[in-house]
Design a protein around this motif. Structure first.
Motif, PDB file in Angstrom:
ATOM      1  N   GLY A   1       0.843  -1.203   0.000  1.00 35.06           N
ATOM      2  CA  GLY A   1       0.000   0.000   0.000  1.00 35.06           C
ATOM      3  C   GLY A   1       0.871   1.244   0.000  1.00 35.06           C
ATOM      4  N   GLN A   2       0.324   2.351   0.522  1.00 40.75           N
ATOM      5  CA  GLN A   2       1.071   3.611   0.476  1.00 40.75           C
ATOM      6  C   GLN A   2       2.435   3.477   1.158  1.00 40.75           C
ATOM      7  OE1 GLN A   2      -1.558   6.952   1.538  1.00 40.75           O
ATOM      8  NE2 GLN A   2      -2.284   5.718   3.243  1.00 40.75           N
ATOM      9  N   MET A   3       2.468   2.876   2.342  1.00 38.43           N
ATOM     10  CA  MET A   3       3.725   2.832   3.093  1.00 38.43           C
ATOM     11  C   MET A   3       4.695   1.804   2.514  1.00 38.43           C
ATOM     12  SD  MET A   3       3.356   5.255   5.115  1.00 38.43           S
ATOM     13  CE  MET A   3       4.859   5.103   6.078  1.00 38.43           C
TER      14      MET A   3
ATOM     15  N   ASP B   1       2.234  -8.665  -1.473  1.00 40.01           N
ATOM     16  CA  ASP B   1       0.862  -8.291  -1.091  1.00 40.01           C
ATOM     17  C   ASP B   1      -0.047  -9.454  -1.426  1.00 40.01           C
ATOM     18  OD1 ASP B   1      -1.684  -6.775  -0.646  1.00 40.01           O
ATOM     19  OD2 ASP B   1      -0.332  -5.063  -0.545  1.00 40.01           O
TER      20      ASP B   1
ATOM     21  N   ALA C   1       4.239  -3.723   6.462  1.00 44.86           N
ATOM     22  CA  ALA C   1       3.435  -2.486   6.411  1.00 44.86           C
ATOM     23  C   ALA C   1       2.043  -2.888   5.936  1.00 44.86           C
ATOM     24  CB  ALA C   1       4.078  -1.469   5.478  1.00 44.86           C
ATOM     25  N   ILE C   2       1.444  -3.841   6.674  1.00 38.65           N
ATOM     26  CA  ILE C   2       0.099  -4.311   6.309  1.00 38.65           C
ATOM     27  C   ILE C   2      -0.911  -3.596   7.214  1.00 38.65           C
ATOM     28  CG2 ILE C   2       0.998  -6.533   5.490  1.00 38.65           C
ATOM     29  CD1 ILE C   2      -0.199  -7.824   8.049  1.00 38.65           C
TER      30      ILE C   2
ATOM     31  N   GLU D   1      -3.348  -2.224  10.056  1.00 42.72           N
ATOM     32  CA  GLU D   1      -3.020  -1.916  11.464  1.00 42.72           C
ATOM     33  C   GLU D   1      -3.886  -2.758  12.402  1.00 42.72           C
ATOM     34  OE1 GLU D   1      -0.546  -0.411  12.501  1.00 42.72           O
ATOM     35  OE2 GLU D   1      -0.875   0.766  14.288  1.00 42.72           O
TER      36      GLU D   1
ATOM     37  N   LYS E   1      -1.078  -8.981  12.118  1.00 48.79           N
ATOM     38  CA  LYS E   1       0.388  -8.830  12.119  1.00 48.79           C
ATOM     39  C   LYS E   1       1.034 -10.021  12.855  1.00 48.79           C
ATOM     40  CE  LYS E   1       0.436  -3.678  11.973  1.00 48.79           C
ATOM     41  NZ  LYS E   1       0.857  -3.257  10.665  1.00 48.79           N
TER      42      LYS E   1
ATOM     43  N   ASN F   1       6.201  -1.660  10.807  1.00 44.66           N
ATOM     44  CA  ASN F   1       6.013  -0.221  10.558  1.00 44.66           C
ATOM     45  C   ASN F   1       4.738   0.272  11.252  1.00 44.66           C
ATOM     46  OD1 ASN F   1       6.562   2.306   9.068  1.00 44.66           O
ATOM     47  ND2 ASN F   1       4.776   1.780   7.833  1.00 44.66           N
TER      48      ASN F   1
ATOM     49  N   SER G   1       1.831   1.984  13.316  1.00 41.25           N
ATOM     50  CA  SER G   1       1.671   3.366  13.779  1.00 41.25           C
ATOM     51  C   SER G   1       1.436   3.437  15.276  1.00 41.25           C
ATOM     52  CB  SER G   1       0.446   4.002  13.112  1.00 41.25           C
ATOM     53  OG  SER G   1       0.589   4.065  11.737  1.00 41.25           O
TER      54      SER G   1
ATOM     55  N   HIS H   1       9.481   2.816  12.084  1.00 38.96           N
ATOM     56  CA  HIS H   1       8.281   3.592  11.762  1.00 38.96           C
ATOM     57  C   HIS H   1       8.631   4.715  10.793  1.00 38.96           C
ATOM     58  CE1 HIS H   1       4.784   6.365  13.073  1.00 38.96           C
ATOM     59  NE2 HIS H   1       4.344   5.475  12.214  1.00 38.96           N
ATOM     60  N   PHE H   2       8.169   4.528   9.552  1.00 40.32           N
ATOM     61  CA  PHE H   2       8.379   5.521   8.498  1.00 40.32           C
ATOM     62  C   PHE H   2       7.186   6.469   8.457  1.00 40.32           C
ATOM     63  CE2 PHE H   2      11.164   2.101   7.296  1.00 40.32           C
ATOM     64  CZ  PHE H   2      12.181   2.672   6.550  1.00 40.32           C
TER      65      PHE H   2
ATOM     66  N   ASN I   1       4.627   9.185   6.004  1.00 43.76           N
ATOM     67  CA  ASN I   1       3.954   9.265   4.707  1.00 43.76           C
ATOM     68  C   ASN I   1       4.003  10.701   4.151  1.00 43.76           C
ATOM     69  OD1 ASN I   1       2.310   8.485   2.610  1.00 43.76           O
ATOM     70  ND2 ASN I   1       0.416   8.560   3.775  1.00 43.76           N
TER      71      ASN I   1
ATOM     72  N   VAL J   1      -3.219  10.183   5.545  1.00 37.70           N
ATOM     73  CA  VAL J   1      -2.806   8.991   6.305  1.00 37.70           C
ATOM     74  C   VAL J   1      -3.738   7.822   5.967  1.00 37.70           C
ATOM     75  CG1 VAL J   1      -2.783   8.010   8.650  1.00 37.70           C
ATOM     76  CG2 VAL J   1      -1.696  10.220   8.208  1.00 37.70           C
TER      77      VAL J   1
ATOM     78  N   THR K   1      -6.945   3.651   8.741  1.00 34.78           N
ATOM     79  CA  THR K   1      -5.796   3.522   9.658  1.00 34.78           C
ATOM     80  C   THR K   1      -6.007   4.369  10.904  1.00 34.78           C
ATOM     81  OG1 THR K   1      -4.326   3.049   7.807  1.00 34.78           O
ATOM     82  CG2 THR K   1      -3.277   3.845   9.818  1.00 34.78           C
TER      83      THR K   1
ATOM     84  N   LYS L   1      -6.774   7.707  -0.639  1.00 39.14           N
ATOM     85  CA  LYS L   1      -6.561   6.439  -1.347  1.00 39.14           C
ATOM     86  C   LYS L   1      -7.851   5.863  -1.940  1.00 39.14           C
ATOM     87  CE  LYS L   1      -6.261   3.756   2.981  1.00 39.14           C
ATOM     88  NZ  LYS L   1      -5.367   2.981   3.835  1.00 39.14           N
TER      89      LYS L   1
HETATM   90  N1  LIG Z   1      -0.661   5.759   6.213  1.00 37.10           N
HETATM   91  C1  LIG Z   1       0.250   6.304   6.977  1.00 37.10           C
HETATM   92  O1  LIG Z   1       0.388   7.532   7.008  1.00 37.10           O
HETATM   93  C2  LIG Z   1       1.144   5.448   7.808  1.00 37.10           C
HETATM   94  C3  LIG Z   1       2.349   5.991   8.275  1.00 37.10           C
HETATM   95  C4  LIG Z   1       3.208   5.179   9.062  1.00 37.10           C
HETATM   96  C5  LIG Z   1       2.839   3.880   9.354  1.00 37.10           C
HETATM   97  N2  LIG Z   1       1.657   3.388   8.868  1.00 37.10           N
HETATM   98  C6  LIG Z   1       1.342   1.987   9.159  1.00 37.10           C
HETATM   99  O2  LIG Z   1       1.777   1.204   8.040  1.00 37.10           O
HETATM  100  C7  LIG Z   1       0.875   0.106   7.852  1.00 37.10           C
HETATM  101  C8  LIG Z   1       0.296   0.178   6.454  1.00 37.10           C
HETATM  102  O3  LIG Z   1      -0.368   1.403   6.255  1.00 37.10           O
HETATM  103  P1  LIG Z   1      -0.718   1.919   4.787  1.00 37.10           P
HETATM  104  O4  LIG Z   1      -1.171   3.320   4.940  1.00 37.10           O
HETATM  105  O5  LIG Z   1       0.372   1.580   3.838  1.00 37.10           O
HETATM  106  O6  LIG Z   1      -1.994   0.995   4.468  1.00 37.10           O
HETATM  107  P2  LIG Z   1      -2.609   0.639   3.038  1.00 37.10           P
HETATM  108  O7  LIG Z   1      -4.039   0.308   3.286  1.00 37.10           O
HETATM  109  O8  LIG Z   1      -2.266   1.677   2.029  1.00 37.10           O
HETATM  110  O9  LIG Z   1      -1.820  -0.700   2.618  1.00 37.10           O
HETATM  111  C9  LIG Z   1      -1.873  -1.896   3.327  1.00 37.10           C
HETATM  112  C10 LIG Z   1      -1.553  -3.021   2.345  1.00 37.10           C
HETATM  113  O10 LIG Z   1      -1.339  -4.227   3.075  1.00 37.10           O
HETATM  114  C11 LIG Z   1      -1.919  -5.295   2.322  1.00 37.10           C
HETATM  115  N3  LIG Z   1      -2.161  -6.390   3.253  1.00 37.10           N
HETATM  116  C12 LIG Z   1      -3.083  -6.459   4.258  1.00 37.10           C
HETATM  117  N4  LIG Z   1      -2.953  -7.628   4.907  1.00 37.10           N
HETATM  118  C13 LIG Z   1      -1.930  -8.316   4.313  1.00 37.10           C
HETATM  119  C14 LIG Z   1      -1.304  -9.584   4.523  1.00 37.10           C
HETATM  120  N5  LIG Z   1      -1.707 -10.392   5.522  1.00 37.10           N
HETATM  121  N6  LIG Z   1      -0.274  -9.955   3.720  1.00 37.10           N
HETATM  122  C15 LIG Z   1       0.150  -9.143   2.724  1.00 37.10           C
HETATM  123  N7  LIG Z   1      -0.400  -7.928   2.473  1.00 37.10           N
HETATM  124  C16 LIG Z   1      -1.430  -7.521   3.262  1.00 37.10           C
HETATM  125  C17 LIG Z   1      -3.187  -4.693   1.728  1.00 37.10           C
HETATM  126  O11 LIG Z   1      -3.624  -5.448   0.615  1.00 37.10           O
HETATM  127  C18 LIG Z   1      -2.694  -3.294   1.353  1.00 37.10           C
HETATM  128  O12 LIG Z   1      -2.179  -3.244   0.030  1.00 37.10           O
HETATM  129  C19 LIG Z   1      -0.137   0.195   8.995  1.00 37.10           C
HETATM  130  O13 LIG Z   1       0.327  -0.581  10.058  1.00 37.10           O
HETATM  131  C20 LIG Z   1      -0.126   1.673   9.346  1.00 37.10           C
HETATM  132  O14 LIG Z   1      -0.550   1.924  10.655  1.00 37.10           O
HETATM  133  C21 LIG Z   1       0.814   4.138   8.099  1.00 37.10           C
END
Ligand SMILES: NC(=O)c1ccc[n+]([C@@H]2O[C@H](COP(=O)([O-])OP(=O)(O)OC[C@H]3O[C@@H](n4cnc5c(N)ncnc54)[C@H](O)[C@@H]3O)[C@@H](O)[C@H]2O)c1
Ligand SMILES: C[C@H](O)CC(=O)SCCNC(=O)CCNC(=O)[C@H](O)C(C)(C)COP(=O)(O)OP(=O)(O)OC[C@H]1O[C@@H](n2cnc3c(N)ncnc32)[C@H](O)[C@@H]1OP(=O)(O)O
Length: 309
Positions: A31-33, A52, A114-115, A117, A122, A142, A144, A165-166, A168, A260, A264, A300
């Motif tokens: 995903g985004q992260m 993914d 980064a799946i 939350e 996890k 990663n 949050s 922890h990165f 966005n 964000v 999430t 998104k």
């Molecule tokens: N969005 C933010 O600003 C941000 C910043 C820092 C940390 N985070 C953390 O990073 C993580 C991801 O956030 P995001 O914004 O990228 O979410 P997102 O929804 O954009 O992406 C999550 C991805 O994980 C995939 N996924 C889910 N379960 C899975 C599994 N079991 N195996 C493989 N892939 C799987 C989903 O298909 C999706 O593509 C979360 O834990 C979030 O808290 C988010």
């Protein structure tokens, strides 16, 4: 392949600190992260496998990485378009994809997730991979807002588990919070610090406390803005303008929430609410719950507090 190196810490000339030089990285979640971390790791010479749940998500992630690399190159190689093309080509060669994490972790030095939350999801992921990954492989999350200790408890590699922890958007935001639990070894922590620095990031060292540093301060601010809006004390547009022009923030709290991801945001809020049921800060927000229940997760999905279509 892992490389065990010795380096001498400044001021500790007699004691050598070992750390794993991370070259091969498996990033779970495209995903985004995950895509952003993959982009930065690949463009700094790391071999990255992005995982993914299906090919469509992975195709979108790879396309996004290539598009964002073009933005980077436009700036970095403004006068040297050929060198820019070469940079993109090399970075893209470093990225491969898979829908089966278990089959790709054999040769990896770091598994970074980064799946979604969600603690159970996890834990299930890492619990399964713990049996398949080599002994030297470091696991990192990663997350949050979840406890790294809780996530790591599904594995037998507590000493080789930490948090990275990165922020966005990953290619732009310069910080990485590196988190050690009480079981994370010094070698693992140093390896994670070193890896973050290789990615060109500035690091801060965090304990495994809720929200680490940034989100412990950022989330209450955002949630207070949502309450202000719910009370009718200001429109979301005005609150955003107020914080941008009054404080010099690049985004107001509603724009940032949409960026964000409201799903999430809700996962974070629900987790903290369950752990602190008497704290009004984390009480349910009707507005946030409604948007999430309608699938309006922010930028998104094309709509959140604002529309992006
Ligand atoms: N969005 C933010 O600003 C941000 C910043 C820092 C940390 N985070 C953390 O990073 C993580 C991801 O956030 P995001 O914004 O990228 O979410 P997102 O929804 O954009 O992406 C999550 C991805 O994980 C995939 N996924 C889910 N379960 C899975 C599994 N079991 N195996 C493989 N892939 C799987 C989903 O298909 C999706 O593509 C979360 O834990 C979030 O808290 C988010
Ligand atoms: C909740 C989690 O656990 C923790 C978190 O992540 S909290 C969220 C932290 N993030 C923030 O606070 C982000 C705040 N917002 C910002 O900093 C800025 O609005 C922003 C960088 C996102 C966009 O900036 P803005 O000026 O509006 O847009 P834009 O001109 O498109 O981008 C600015 C620069 O970043 C670059 N950029 C933006 N996104 C990019 C990406 N994904 N990849 C590469 N480059 C990117 C652009 O190319 C541009 O470069 P330039 O200035 O050299 O031309």
């Amino acid at each position: 392949m892992a490389f065990l190196t010795h380096h001498i810490c400044r001021g500790l000339s007699s004691s050598a600190v070992r750390h794993v030089v991370i070259k091969n990285v498996t990033i779970i979640g495209g995903g985004q992260m995950g895509a952003g971390i993959a982009q930065v790791a690949a463009s700094t010479g790391h071999a990255v496998t992005l995982v993914d749940t299906n090919e469509d998500i992975l195709k979108k992630a790879v396309k996004g990485i290539e598009g964002n690399l073009k933005r980077v190159v436009k700036k970095k190689f403004a006068d040297k378009p050929e060198a820019g093309e070469e940079f993109i080509g090399k970075a893209m060669q470093n990225v491969s994809t898979s829908t089966d994490a278990g089959s790709v972790v054999q040769g990896t030095d770091l598994v970074l997730e980064a799946i979604v939350e969600n603690l159970k999801v996890k834990q299930d992921l890492f619990g399964g991979l713990d049996k398949l990954a080599p002994a030297h492989t470091i696991f990192a999350s990663n997350t949050s807002s979840l406890s790294i200790t809780d996530i790591a408890s599904s594995t037998n590699r507590l000493d080789r588990f930490g948090g990275l922890h990165f922020f966005n958007p990953v290619p732009v935001m310069r910080l990485v919070e590196v988190i050690a639990t009480s079981s994370t070894s010094q070698e693992t922590f140093d390896s994670l610090l070193n890896f973050s620095k290789m990615l060109g990031k500035t690091t801060v060292s965090c304990k495994d406390t809720p929200g680490f540093m940034v989100n412990r301060l950022l989330l209450p601010y955002i949630l207070d803005a949502v309450r202000m809006y719910e009370r009718g004390d200001g429109s979301k547009e005005d609150i955003d303008i107020a914080m941008k022009l009054g404080c010099g923030y690049p985004m107001g709290p509603f724009e940032l929430s949409d960026y964000v991801g409201l799903d999430t945001m809700k996962f974070i809020m629900d987790g903290w609410s369950a752990a602190n049921p008497d704290n009004p800060m984390f009480a349910q927000s009707e507005v946030l719950n409604k948007l999430v229940s309608e699938g309006k997760f922010g930028k998104k999905t094309g709509e959140g507090f604002y529309k992006y279509k």
